[in-house]
Design an enzyme around this catalytic site. Structure first.
Site, mmCIF file in Angstrom:
data_model
loop_
_atom_site.group_PDB
_atom_site.id
_atom_site.type_symbol
_atom_site.label_atom_id
_atom_site.label_comp_id
_atom_site.label_asym_id
_atom_site.label_seq_id
_atom_site.Cartn_x
_atom_site.Cartn_y
_atom_site.Cartn_z
ATOM 1 N N GLU A 87 -9.647 7.711 3.814
ATOM 2 C CA GLU A 87 -9.516 8.040 5.240
ATOM 3 C C GLU A 87 -10.052 9.445 5.519
ATOM 4 O O GLU A 87 -9.668 10.416 4.844
ATOM 5 C CB GLU A 87 -8.036 7.937 5.673
ATOM 6 C CG GLU A 87 -7.850 8.286 7.154
ATOM 7 C CD GLU A 87 -6.514 7.847 7.745
ATOM 8 O OE1 GLU A 87 -5.739 7.142 7.056
ATOM 9 O OE2 GLU A 87 -6.260 8.213 8.918
ATOM 10 N N LYS A 116 0.860 -1.194 0.000
ATOM 11 C CA LYS A 116 0.000 0.000 0.000
ATOM 12 C C LYS A 116 0.889 1.233 0.000
ATOM 13 O O LYS A 116 1.956 1.234 0.598
ATOM 14 C CB LYS A 116 -0.915 0.005 1.232
ATOM 15 C CG LYS A 116 -1.777 1.273 1.336
ATOM 16 C CD LYS A 116 -2.812 1.191 2.449
ATOM 17 C CE LYS A 116 -2.321 1.695 3.789
ATOM 18 N NZ LYS A 116 -1.925 3.107 3.830
HETATM 19 O O1 KIV Z 1 -0.907 2.695 8.528
HETATM 20 C C1 KIV Z 1 -2.094 2.461 8.786
HETATM 21 O O2 KIV Z 1 -2.432 1.860 9.800
HETATM 22 C C2 KIV Z 1 -3.100 2.917 7.813
HETATM 23 C C3 KIV Z 1 -4.536 2.749 8.194
HETATM 24 C C4 KIV Z 1 -4.952 3.827 9.116
HETATM 25 C C5 KIV Z 1 -5.407 2.673 6.989
HETATM 26 O O3 KIV Z 1 -2.761 3.414 6.787
#
Ligand code: KIV
Length: 288
Positions: free
Chosen positions: A189, A120
């Site tokens: 978010e 991600k």
């Molecule tokens: O790093 C993380 O925990 C996140 C979540 C808040 C989606 O990006």
């Protein structure tokens, strides 16, 4: 790099199928093997080894300082325990902003060394090209827009995004661009619920909301927030399902008191030695 998932592992296309069937996708963060095992047993689809580790695990004040090596270490622990859920390795700040090559190299490290199933990253704009480059390297990539904590300073703090028509339109445009670049899902978010709902409707890929309302295709919460393990202030979108910090605090308090009073350990916590062996031991000590 093997592209064959481990036996029992959720297949990535299943997420899109869940969206089409309107089955909600459940995602949670985890940073170690015991947490990953519990999340797997609870039936979550996605485990994010988030860069929130910087704050909830490593004691930093923001997500920015965590390094790729630290993320790989944590991801490795999670992937050892998670069987069915897809494990998402979060690319930390500074490991993908410079160039597409840097992004692909970092993503490969998270997959190869950390064992992440997919990765991600945060942002749109120049990051669209990073998403495309990673996806074209055959690594699944989840995008993340709205409040992107790695750029919180630039956004003016930890505040909701997309609250004007122009900002909402920009978010919508960014979401479409990230989908077009090959993202398999999108985290939204701190985005107003109607804006998130509209984006969710426009995309074929699933949206995973955190502070983005009930109409997203799935939801994510941070482990420590959800379980009441983080004692700092939490955003309004957090629902606390337990108060484990309190429970752990009182258990530790009892342990401290028991050790000091001699109430622990008791007979059942200790090992025995046959009387004749003890006698021989004492005899030998006396003779030495
Ligand atoms: O790093 C993380 O925990 C996140 C979540 C808040 C989606 O990006």
């Amino acid at each position: 790099m093997s592209t064959r998932p481990a036996p029992g592992k959720l297949r990535l296309p299943e997420l899109g199928e869940m969206k089409r069937r309107a089955d909600k996708i459940v995602m949670v963060t985890a940073y170690d093997a015991p947490a990953a095992l519990l999340a797997d047993e609870a039936g979550v689809e996605l485990i994010l080894v988030g860069d929130t580790a910087a704050m909830v695990m490593l004691g930093h004040e923001s997500t920015v300082p965590v390094t790729l090596d630290e993320m790989i270490f944590l991801t490795r622990a999670v992937t050892r325990a998670a069987r069915r859920p897809l494990v998402i390795g979060d690319l930390p700040f500074g490991t993908y902003e410079v160039s597409d090559e840097q992004a692909v190299t970092s993503a490969i490290r998270l997959v190869k060394e950390g064992g992440a199933d997919v990765v991600k990253l945060e942002g749109a704009g120049r990051m669209v090209s990073r998403v495309r480059a990673i996806a074209e390297s055959n690594i699944g990539v989840m995008a993340h827009v709205g409040l992107t904590p790695q750029s919180a300073t630039k956004l003016g703090g930890f505040r909701a995004q997309g609250r004007t028509a122009d900002a909402a339109l920009k978010l919508h445009e960014d979401a479409l661009a990230l989908e077009d670049a090959g993202a398999f899902a999108l985290v939204l978010e701190a985005v107003p619920a109607p804006v998130a709902a509209r984006i969710t409707e426009s995309l074929a890929i699933p949206t995973i909301g955190i502070g983005a309302g009930a109409d997203c295709d799935g939801q994510v919460l941070v482990w420590h927030d959800l379980l009441g393990l983080y004692q700092g202030t939490t955003p309004r979108f957090v629902k606390r399902y337990a108060d484990l910090a309190d429970e752990i605090g009182s258990a530790l308090g009892e342990y401290v008191a028991d050790v000091r009073s001699g109430a622990f350990p008791e007979e059942q916590h200790t090992y025995t030695i046959p009387d004749e062996e003890l006698a021989r031991f004492e005899e030998a000590l006396r003779a030495s």
